[in-house]
Motif scaffolding. Sequence first.
Motif, PDB file in Angstrom:
ATOM      1  N   SER A  70       0.842  -1.187   0.000  1.00  0.00           N
ATOM      2  CA  SER A  70       0.000   0.000   0.000  1.00  0.00           C
ATOM      3  C   SER A  70       0.887   1.251   0.000  1.00  0.00           C
ATOM      4  O   SER A  70       2.061   1.198   0.345  1.00  0.00           O
ATOM      5  CB  SER A  70      -0.868   0.011   1.257  1.00  0.00           C
ATOM      6  N   ILE A  71       0.291   2.359  -0.378  1.00  0.00           N
ATOM      7  CA  ILE A  71       1.059   3.596  -0.453  1.00  0.00           C
ATOM      8  C   ILE A  71       1.564   3.990   0.918  1.00  0.00           C
ATOM      9  O   ILE A  71       2.691   4.467   1.083  1.00  0.00           O
ATOM     10  CB  ILE A  71       0.219   4.718  -1.101  1.00  0.00           C
ATOM     11  N   ASN A  72       0.744   3.731   1.968  1.00  0.00           N
ATOM     12  CA  ASN A  72       1.184   4.115   3.302  1.00  0.00           C
ATOM     13  C   ASN A  72       2.391   3.311   3.737  1.00  0.00           C
ATOM     14  O   ASN A  72       3.327   3.842   4.323  1.00  0.00           O
ATOM     15  CB  ASN A  72       0.050   3.907   4.307  1.00  0.00           C
ATOM     16  N   THR A  80       4.567   1.946   1.788  1.00  0.00           N
ATOM     17  CA  THR A  80       5.729   2.338   1.010  1.00  0.00           C
ATOM     18  C   THR A  80       6.300   3.649   1.529  1.00  0.00           C
ATOM     19  O   THR A  80       7.515   3.782   1.697  1.00  0.00           O
ATOM     20  CB  THR A  80       5.351   2.484  -0.471  1.00  0.00           C
ATOM     21  N   SER A  81       5.427   4.610   1.797  1.00  0.00           N
ATOM     22  CA  SER A  81       5.975   5.893   2.257  1.00  0.00           C
ATOM     23  C   SER A  81       6.545   5.750   3.664  1.00  0.00           C
ATOM     24  O   SER A  81       7.572   6.353   3.981  1.00  0.00           O
ATOM     25  CB  SER A  81       4.921   6.997   2.178  1.00  0.00           C
ATOM     26  N   ALA A  88       1.823   1.527   9.664  1.00  0.00           N
ATOM     27  CA  ALA A  88       1.552   1.103   8.300  1.00  0.00           C
ATOM     28  C   ALA A  88       1.984  -0.327   8.018  1.00  0.00           C
ATOM     29  O   ALA A  88       1.421  -0.975   7.149  1.00  0.00           O
ATOM     30  CB  ALA A  88       2.253   2.053   7.329  1.00  0.00           C
TER      31      ALA A  88
END
Lengths: 81, 123, 1042, 232
Positions: free
Chosen positions: C152-154, C156-157, C233
Amino acid sequence: MINLIIAIVIGVLILIMAIIAVHHKNIVVGIIAAGVVSLFASILYLLLAAPDVAMTEAAIGSGLSTIIFFYVLNKIKRQNG
Amino acid sequence: MENLNLEIITLITGVILVLIGIWGLLTQKNLIKIVIGFTLFDTGIHIIMVSIGYVKNRTAPIIDQSVNINDVGNSVVDPVPQALVLTAIVIGLGVTALMLTYVLKMYQKRKSLEINNYNDLKW
Amino acid sequence: MVGPIYIIAIALGTAFSLGFFKKANSNFSFAFMLFAMAFMTFISGQWLYAFLTQQQETIQIFTAGFKPPFSISLQMGLHESVFLSLINIIGLLAAIYLYDQFREKGVQMMMVFVLLFMGLNVVIMTRDIFNLFVFLEIASIATAGLIILDKSINATSAGFKYIIATAIISGILLIGIIAIYYFAGSLFINDIIKLNLIYVKGGAVAVFLVLIAIILELKPFPANGWALDVYEAAHPGIGAIISAASASAGIFVLAKILPIVGDSGYYIIGLIGIITFLGSNLLGLKQDKANRLLGYSSIGQIGLLLTIIGLTPYLGDKTLFIAFGVLISHALAKAGLFWLAGIVNSEYIKGWAAIRRNPLLLVLMGTFIFALVGFPPFPSFFAKWELIMQLANNDKIIWLALILIGSFIEGIYLFRWFGYAIKEKNEDLPEFPIKLNKVIPVSIVAAGLYLIGYYTGLAIPEAAIINYIPLLFIVIIFALDFLPAYVKNSISIIGLAYYSYTIIPAYFENDMLRFIFVVIFLVGGILTFIAGYAYKGKRRGFYPVALIMYVGLVQIIQAENLLQFFFGWELMTAGSYFLIIRGKKSMAHALSYMLFSMGGAYLILAGFALAQQGQMSLSLDVLSSLSNNVFIIISLLMIGFLTKTATLGLHIWLPGAHGEAESDVSPMVSAILLKAGVFGLIILLTSTIKNIETVSIVYILGWLGAITALIGNLGAAFQEDAKRLLAYSSIGQLGYIVFGLAMMTHLGWLTAFTYTINHFMYKAILFLTIGAVVLRVGTHNMYEMGGLIKKMPFAFIAVLIGIIALAGVPPLSGFTGKWLLYNAVILKGWYFQGAIAFFAGIIAFLYLFKLISSIFLGQLKDNHRNVKEISIWFIIPIYILIIGLMIFAAKPELILQPMGDIIAQYFPDGRLNWDGGLATTPIGNWHGTHIMIIIGVMFMLLLTWLVVLSRKAQKVKQFNIVYSGERPFTPETTHISYNIFAGYNKALGFLVMPWITNFWNFMSDIIHDTAGFVRRIYSGNGQTYLAHIIIYIVVVYFVFFN
Amino acid sequence: MVKNSLIFIVLIGFAVLLADLFVGFNGNTDLNTLANHYAVSGPEEVGSANLVTAVVVTYRGLDTLGEVTILFLAAAIVSFLLKVEAGASLNRKLRSTSEILDTASRILVPVIFLFGIYVFINGHLSPGGGFQGGAIIASGLVLMLLAQPAKEVGHKLITLVESISGISFVLIGVAGVLFAAGFLDNKLLSLGKFGTIFSAGVIPIIYIFVGLKVGAELSGIITNLHENQNEA
């Protein structure tokens, strides 16, 4: 003595390049400047009697590292376009 | 110029490079620029390390024709920092590659290179 | 034995070989990897075993065949083996837990996973500082890799934030290492230690950089935003590894490099630790996401560990024990909670209500929460005890206070969360699948907590004598939870009866004071359990928790030393918390009960710690030989005990907690549990009787008791809810007890004891009866009842007797108490306080009258036409208690005479003189039996007179009521007890205005608002987090080094 | 920019910290005991003319193993991250490459590969070694990919090389425990004649594996990025 002068010149160049790498608007220029920093650093290593490190820095720091930057940048640009 | 040694010049270069790297890491908003900041920071540390191992007027720690085999201890520079830097450079490459892959992945998800656009997790 | 170096070889060999299996069957690869993890665990475990049992000496492993400093060396000693075993076991369990993820993501993840654990292993073993750097990098890169398993983007960030933060930290570490090399000429840690670099110009900075980098890896507040985002996350399975395994390794590394820093490092680490502990827990208060909450708690616990390390100079050789207890509890409990988070799969903590669909998971969660907060019998309990005692012994009072405050704050959010899990609505929450490979690791760590807790207890002499057999009995009851309620009820009664049989006779012979309390606790327990037969079904979870409370109560009585007392106190708190939260609307009340109890318990702990300071003993006797800080100690302990007696200011938890509890639980927590506080007060006062400081404190206590009696009774008077009325009445009654004790005279204490026994009996009678009625009519509200006298005559008689006793009207035993009270007051000369108590007694009539009139008299409600008499299982204990009450009323000398002998040990003057049944004081006399007979005769005469008269009485028809042609909008308002004391409310209402509730709410709001404000530093921006790191370094540097 | 000035102040603080650290630094005039030992006894103990190599491969062999592992990790994670999810469309837009580049690369790539191998085989005699050699091999691969973007690089081959060389490295280490004085002990093989190719114990062998492994790992990262490159 000559080594000293070379070192100072290279050192100043490294710092200039580093500032360009950080502050230039164009990322491509930034990446190249960072690569040049590495390349100049490897000259410093030679001056400092570290040929092993110089080779590694040249091959990895300024070579492969820059290539990876470009691959990623290229990929990002393609996605954009 | 009396006190100005080669290794001091390079050391100062390294320290300033570290500071420029951190400056880039802390002020640039573009993800790739941040990674560039990291590589500068890393290179600066490497220069510091090699400078610390230098001994005035000595040759590389490789025993060849230029080195008197019976007096190696007085003719070469310190090999240890160089060995450590070798390791550190390779580690740095691994980290850089990883960071860039993350950046790529983040871009694929959100089409943005601005670090300010990735603030979903907070508090 | 297999050498430690094979841990590296196996892990690397496995990771490199996994590449071959890219296309092969994943199950095979998984088995392969699992085998590697098992083998690593085996190697570390066998070394641990050798160190523990075979006097194995610490060994050094030289690589490359050269001795250090020329080559890298590893070390395997007891401490290494403990940490390695812990980490590898968590790794093994985590691998099992993550089976599905491994299957899904393939071999790359397995490689990364194995390498992470290899990295952590080497980080622990290595004695070379650069090698440490390399393997720390391995661990953090592997962690970064595991974080983005979730694509998910979270995640990854968060992974990006993590990797840039750790890269910066590693860079700082590297600068420090190379500088250390420059100054020390060696990378071998043992060599570096010898050089005392801290005294070398520049060397100190180098050491500082290494130290701060290692500390930053441990995520100190507030430079830890990157870590929190990761916790939130990442997959919870990964969160478990970071929190449990990586953090443990980090702590070990810190301990390893600490000798380089020397003694000056302790102060920095301690300060950083306590700031982290307090800050992180404070911000945790505002957190409503489960994973992030766990992150805050993890960081808080690491902060506590840092504090402990920082306090090493004061903790001495106890440091290891304390740190071990805290660390093992943290690691196992946090791993367990993160794993549970993966099972429950709910982003918000309220969603954890879904967990109670599976009672086993709920029990596991409870285990972890209690282990984290430091309840017995978990290792953290003993560790925290030792920590607090040692701090007191070294006069580190501020540290002691800060640690307790931090623990308290952590308890707030953990118990709030647990409350949601037990009580929040869960009907519309999504189902979650329960897989065996996920439940097994969680169960194993929970079992480990109990087991290790038991063994840690054995390590403290004062705790080693704790009787664990009752706890074992509870485990058995818990294992039998699938049986129907009546079977478990019988087993519980038999258990308590046997327990009584084994301990009560001895107390009867030797210690009348404890005898009274142990009878209240155990016989009371049996009686309330009899009422439990009225419940159908399985009543899951009820019996274990009720027994925990009783076992805790008895352990308080049996305690020979402070530790045992506190052990029992905390057990009792835990058990009663569970009992209270069982009630239908009890979530908030149980939390407030828990918070007051925890706060009280920490005050008691602090009081004990100060009391034993310098006395080299934990015996309860230390209380009687206090020399320093006497005022503070007595105040701390007293406030602590007063939280349990619900004295004014500390009472706001009681009405809800008692009022909303189940019908047979209310008497348990009211008639029985409150006496624990009374017992504590008595122990305290008897011990400190000779201390001059006591005098002024008990004077305040006397006022408090009197006002509490007034406020409690007033509160009861304004209630329309029958159970709340009784709850407020308890506050008032306990006020009398406190008042009596505070007089510190013979008669005063006799009063207190009489009230204690009385309150036990009549409050049990009333709560049982009202509870039984509530079970029949389905409401607590008195205006929804009425006219039940004919439906429930037994209940009516019980309540009648109960209120007569409570009101202190002759002939029942309440009068005994009142008579003694007024004698005592007059002799003591506390007229003002006495007047308040007297006034409170009048108010008691008001609410007692309401209790009987509005429930049993008046009109029967339509919907109650078919209600039956209360259950026989309630009637039995009620009438047993009534018999007891009658005997006590008729023959008070049976108990009061021996009681007087006990009290005379402390207060020989002003005794009550007994002449047969006739009691005499300087101002009067009274004869229980005679009064009983006289009043009985009068009562019979009156009754006969009434029966004769009532022939002429006319029955009032159901609807024979006229409202001037007006139909009441809400019929309840016409009920006699609806707003019955409106007039009084105008006169006295200001006294029951919720000043105190408002005060506590205000405090809570302030704390929460602060947390909400401070946590804004976690802006979510990775760059800001980096800035935090650099600022942190610079600030710490300038604060400590200039 | 308030924020930037704040950062600037912090950086000045950090600069002061670093200045404090190096304020006494005035260059070395002599080797410290450790370095002196390496310089004086190194040739005898390890048999490597390149002292840096002696330190990297033998004295601090565990670091090197860790370092290889880090690259391995990075390669694994990159490959995992860039793995093309099943079902993703594979529309390849290939650039045409010039004839000259193509031909040049055909000649140059084998030479570069050979040079890389030379560098790591001679790591104990002259500057260079496994990392440099591996990096050179990887750059050869980059050139190849630039010239022939459509070229499929054998992932299997890369993985195989990576795994086998990694396992061999570990096995040599374990052999040191079993047959010599410790993990990664160099004296597993005789030290041979100082200054020749077949000398310095297992160093050349380890460096071959390191070279192959590093080369394979870097190639893995690059091919992953490259292939991902063509799949938009």
